[in-house]
Design an enzyme around this catalytic site. Structure first.
Site, PDB file in Angstrom:
ATOM      1  N   TYR A 143      -3.876   2.921   7.832  1.00 53.45           N
ATOM      2  CA  TYR A 143      -5.075   2.090   8.010  1.00 53.45           C
ATOM      3  C   TYR A 143      -5.938   2.672   9.121  1.00 53.45           C
ATOM      4  O   TYR A 143      -6.059   3.884   9.243  1.00 53.45           O
ATOM      5  CB  TYR A 143      -4.703   0.622   8.283  1.00 53.45           C
TER       6      TYR A 143
ATOM      7  N   SER B  80       0.800  -1.239   0.000  1.00 58.91           N
ATOM      8  CA  SER B  80       0.000   0.000   0.000  1.00 58.91           C
ATOM      9  C   SER B  80       0.827   1.282   0.000  1.00 58.91           C
ATOM     10  O   SER B  80       0.268   2.359  -0.200  1.00 58.91           O
ATOM     11  CB  SER B  80      -0.952   0.014   1.193  1.00 58.91           C
TER      12      SER B  80
ATOM     13  N   TYR C  76      -3.591  -1.822 -10.572  1.00 57.09           N
ATOM     14  CA  TYR C  76      -3.577  -1.734  -9.109  1.00 57.09           C
ATOM     15  C   TYR C  76      -2.728  -2.866  -8.492  1.00 57.09           C
ATOM     16  O   TYR C  76      -1.865  -2.630  -7.638  1.00 57.09           O
ATOM     17  CB  TYR C  76      -5.017  -1.763  -8.564  1.00 57.09           C
TER      18      TYR C  76
ATOM     19  N   VAL D 261       1.328  -3.619   3.843  1.00 62.16           N
ATOM     20  CA  VAL D 261       1.332  -4.905   4.547  1.00 62.16           C
ATOM     21  C   VAL D 261       2.600  -5.729   4.281  1.00 62.16           C
ATOM     22  O   VAL D 261       2.767  -6.795   4.863  1.00 62.16           O
ATOM     23  CB  VAL D 261       0.074  -5.768   4.252  1.00 62.16           C
TER      24      VAL D 261
ATOM     25  N   LYS E 135       0.349   3.370  -2.982  1.00 59.88           N
ATOM     26  CA  LYS E 135      -0.792   4.298  -3.106  1.00 59.88           C
ATOM     27  C   LYS E 135      -0.336   5.757  -2.992  1.00 59.88           C
ATOM     28  O   LYS E 135      -0.990   6.662  -3.503  1.00 59.88           O
ATOM     29  CB  LYS E 135      -1.849   3.976  -2.039  1.00 59.88           C
TER      30      LYS E 135
END
Ligand code: GLU
Length: 304
Positions: A240, A63, A188, A258, A66
């Protein structure tokens, strides 16, 4: 300040925290990662770098990607991006479907999966070769040609990506994805599967330290205002559902993944990255969070 000494001390201080978390196990390629690894890198605004542990060992950024896709999409769409994705913490799991349904297909922020998938669609609809574009951007920012998509991880993401496929289809039903759902998911999953090391990360996020300028790519990647905004979103949405605790204990805008990586910045002063694969219950690196907390405590440097 003797930053090398501080990093060395932190590596010692975090030893008791190993074995208290668990590596991500939703795909085999991540479940196999050896849990006892540790790396930390620091880059000051003047380009001086320090590191400890396996700072040149690549890992799956997951992530953290992102953050790079958001920078790219802001460059592509400017303020119009915010008509398609919000800027509020979600207060729900990063891969939750429920909120997206009752908020009519506008994801709360670009760092939950739904928001990142919209951001990916923006990139895909403005690029001849979207899967390459994110990886190329990362390589430019880090200056490391070895930052590549790990094809095994990307394939596993596909094989286990039911929830992401559900999010993408729901977004498509609200017309908040314009492209072909499978193509957007492909971009993605590939961006999540990029590998980088801690030194790459501290170099790649320098635009967030230096008002949008990348000294590695030698160009202005974001406007100063955009850099400020990305930092604000990191602070409020980057960890998160543990973002409040992280701001409380560390006090830096950051983004985690992660794979066990976390990258954080103090605008105008430094970027710092940590990698330790075991995660806490919220999905953030357990040892990594502790290491960053120790860093801001020992140095007294945080945004607060
Ligand atoms: N590839 C993961 C997913 O979309 C990203 C996990 C993460 O780092 O949050 O489920």
């Amino acid at each position: 300040m003797d930053f090398q000494k501080i990093l060395d001390e932190i590596q010692e201080d975090v030893q008791p925290y190993f074995g208290k978390g668990a590596v991500a196990d939703y795909i085999p390629a991540l479940a196999r990662v050896s849990p006892d690894q540790f790396a930390m890198a620091l880059r000051l605004a003047d380009g001086t770098e320090y590191s400890v542990g396996s700072a040149e060992t690549p890992f799956s950024i997951q992530s953290i990607s992102k953050l790079f896709s958001l920078m790219l999409a802001m460059d592509i769409m400017g303020e119009d991006l915010w008509t398609r994705v919000g800027r509020e913490p979600s207060g729900t799991a990063f891969n939750s479907l429920v909120q997206l349904e009752y908020e009519n297909g506008i994801p709360r922020n670009p760092f939950i999966n739904a928001g990142a998938i919209v951001v990916t669609d923006v990139i895909a609809s403005h690029s001849a070769n979207a899967p390459r574009r994110v990886a190329d951007f990362v390589r430019q920012l880090s200056g490391n040609d070895q930052n590549r998509v790990d094809e095994e991880v990307a394939l596993s993401e596909w094989e286990h990506g039911y929830r992401n496929a559900a999010l993408a289809n729901l977004l498509r039903s609200f017309n908040n994805i314009t492209g072909d759902v499978d193509s957007v998911l492909d971009v993605y999953f590939r961006q999540c599967a990029i590998t980088m090391n801690c030194l790459d990360l501290v170099r790649a996020v320098q635009p967030l330290v230096l008002g949008g300028h990348s000294p590695i790519a030698n160009r202005q990647v974001l406007t100063q205002r955009e850099a400020k905004r990305v930092n604000a979103i990191m602070l409020t949405c980057g960890l998160y559902d543990a973002v409040g605790n992280f701001a409380y204990s560390v006090g830096l805008p950051a983004k985690s993944g992660v794979g066990g990586g976390i990258v954080a910045v103090l605008p105008g002063q430094f970027s710092i990255a940590v990698w330790a694969p075991e995660l806490d219950a919220a999905g953030n690196s357990l040892v990594g969070t502790r290491a960053l907390e120790l860093f801001t405590t020992k140095t007294g440097l945080s945004i607060f």
